[in-house]
Design an enzyme around this catalytic site. Structure first.
Site, PDB file in Angstrom:
ATOM      1  N   GLN A   1       0.828  -1.205   0.000  1.00  0.00           N
ATOM      2  CA  GLN A   1       0.000   0.000   0.000  1.00  0.00           C
ATOM      3  C   GLN A   1       0.863   1.257   0.000  1.00  0.00           C
ATOM      4  O   GLN A   1       2.057   1.216   0.280  1.00  0.00           O
ATOM      5  CB  GLN A   1      -0.914   0.008   1.224  1.00  0.00           C
TER       6      GLN A   1
ATOM      7  N   ASP B   1      -0.243   0.983  13.588  1.00  0.00           N
ATOM      8  CA  ASP B   1       0.051   2.300  14.163  1.00  0.00           C
ATOM      9  C   ASP B   1       0.341   2.216  15.656  1.00  0.00           C
ATOM     10  O   ASP B   1       0.902   3.136  16.254  1.00  0.00           O
ATOM     11  CB  ASP B   1      -1.094   3.273  13.906  1.00  0.00           C
TER      12      ASP B   1
ATOM     13  N   GLU C   1       0.415  -7.961  11.801  1.00  0.00           N
ATOM     14  CA  GLU C   1       0.432  -6.844  10.850  1.00  0.00           C
ATOM     15  C   GLU C   1       1.128  -7.307   9.576  1.00  0.00           C
ATOM     16  O   GLU C   1       2.257  -7.800   9.618  1.00  0.00           O
ATOM     17  CB  GLU C   1       1.159  -5.646  11.465  1.00  0.00           C
TER      18      GLU C   1
ATOM     19  N   ASP D   1       0.081 -12.128   7.122  1.00  0.00           N
ATOM     20  CA  ASP D   1      -1.264 -11.865   6.636  1.00  0.00           C
ATOM     21  C   ASP D   1      -2.255 -12.345   7.693  1.00  0.00           C
ATOM     22  O   ASP D   1      -2.250 -13.523   8.065  1.00  0.00           O
ATOM     23  CB  ASP D   1      -1.469 -12.608   5.316  1.00  0.00           C
TER      24      ASP D   1
ATOM     25  N   ASP E   1      -8.374  -4.430  13.627  1.00  0.00           N
ATOM     26  CA  ASP E   1      -7.997  -3.027  13.455  1.00  0.00           C
ATOM     27  C   ASP E   1      -7.396  -2.862  12.062  1.00  0.00           C
ATOM     28  O   ASP E   1      -6.225  -2.524  11.899  1.00  0.00           O
ATOM     29  CB  ASP E   1      -6.992  -2.652  14.544  1.00  0.00           C
ATOM     30  N   SER E   2      -8.215  -3.103  11.050  1.00  0.00           N
ATOM     31  CA  SER E   2      -7.727  -3.158   9.680  1.00  0.00           C
ATOM     32  C   SER E   2      -8.150  -1.925   8.893  1.00  0.00           C
ATOM     33  O   SER E   2      -8.992  -1.136   9.324  1.00  0.00           O
ATOM     34  CB  SER E   2      -8.273  -4.403   8.980  1.00  0.00           C
ATOM     35  N   THR E   3      -7.553  -1.797   7.704  1.00  0.00           N
ATOM     36  CA  THR E   3      -8.020  -0.789   6.759  1.00  0.00           C
ATOM     37  C   THR E   3      -9.336  -1.251   6.141  1.00  0.00           C
ATOM     38  O   THR E   3      -9.795  -2.376   6.358  1.00  0.00           O
ATOM     39  CB  THR E   3      -6.985  -0.572   5.651  1.00  0.00           C
ATOM     40  N   ASP E   4      -9.955  -0.373   5.355  1.00  0.00           N
ATOM     41  CA  ASP E   4     -11.209  -0.715   4.697  1.00  0.00           C
ATOM     42  C   ASP E   4     -10.944  -1.719   3.565  1.00  0.00           C
ATOM     43  O   ASP E   4      -9.844  -1.756   3.001  1.00  0.00           O
ATOM     44  CB  ASP E   4     -11.871   0.536   4.124  1.00  0.00           C
TER      45      ASP E   4
END
Length: 283
Positions: A30, A85, A105, A136, A155-158
């Site tokens: 990303q 983060d 992560e 993963d 606690d992931s991204t979209d």
């Protein structure tokens, strides 16, 4: 010339005025950017999506972490999937009864960048209770032995197409989560905006409800995300987030929070009428 950073969501923009660009780079997974904003301090973006600001990140991290940890009577072993983060780690280790917290992560660059530029959240990576897996999350949980964890935090991204979090919103993944939890385990996750993502929220809730005997949606309000209202899910094998909640555990804990408290806990699960209708709970 003024510089503004923005996230565009359903033809609506959330913008922050930028003082300085601190980091821009691309990992294997990303695009990562850290900007210093005029009003909200450091701003972290992944693939152009706002993950947090220094000023308001406490809302999200409080509400992802503390509801399940104050409902579960003995959350000794906690897993965080995503969360590079470090904000969720910071909140989890405030709970003395937690004996081990593991972070899965996929992108080590997120951890490294946040350690360097956002120490507000990345302040507990050296905690003795923490174990980090650079893997993963989808594959990690698939190979986790049954009954391993008391609480799992997603606690992931979209789930953008082609992004690293797509598999974390599937029924296969939630079935694996169910199996990885102990017989009284709880999983919470961030989902979407109830105002703009009605179909995502409805389909997600229906999917989780078919896997877990207790599934509820709760809300928090933060300027960090589009529309300011954000939905989370609470899925449990045994404990109801209101019926089994003891406010004295929070009141006697000595844990400092910025957003969460015993009244917010109860209120977060009281959904507005339009949200209840999205979930099929009314009308």
């Amino acid at each position: 010339m003024e510089l503004w950073a923005y996230e565009e969501h359903n033809n609506t923009r959330l913008e922050f005025k930028v003082k300085q660009t601190l980091f821009v780079g691309r990992s294997k997974y990303q695009r990562i950017a850290v900007l210093d904003t005029v009003s909200c301090g450091k701003l972290l973006l992944l693939d152009g999506m706002i993950m947090l600001t220094e000023k308001f990140e406490f809302v999200y991290h409080d509400m992802l972490v503390h509801p399940p940890l104050f409902v579960h009577p003995s959350p000794k072993r906690v897993l965080i999937i995503g969360g590079g983060d470090g904000g969720a780690i910071r909140e989890v280790v405030k709970h003395e009864e937690v004996e081990q917290v593991e972070l899965v992560e996929i992108d080590p660059m997120v951890i490294d960048v946040c350690k360097k530029y956002i120490p507000t959240t990345a302040c507990q990576f050296d905690h003795p209770k923490l174990k980090i897996h650079i893997k993963d999350g989808f594959e990690f949980i698939k190979h986790t032995p049954e009954g391993t964890y008391d609480v799992i935090l997603i606690d992931s991204t979209d789930p953008i197409p082609g992004g690293p979090a797509v598999g974390l919103y599937s029924s296969e993944f939630y079935t694996d989560l169910f199996n990885a939890l102990k017989e009284d385990g709880i999983v919470t996750a961030q989902i979407a905006s109830p105002y703009f993502d009605e179909i995502v929220l409805r389909d997600y809730y229906l999917m989780v409800s078919e896997i877990f005997p207790i599934a509820e949606i709760y809300l928090a309000f933060t300027p960090d995300y589009p529309t300011g209202m954000w939905a989370f899910s609470f899925a449990s094998k045994r404990y109801h987030p209101i019926d089994e909640y003891d406010p004295d555990r929070y009141l006697n804990s000595g844990i400092e929070t910025g957003y969460y408290n015993e009244e917010i806990h109860r209120a977060a699960f009281a959904l507005p009428t339009f949200a209840r209708k999205i979930l099929g709970k009314e009308g």
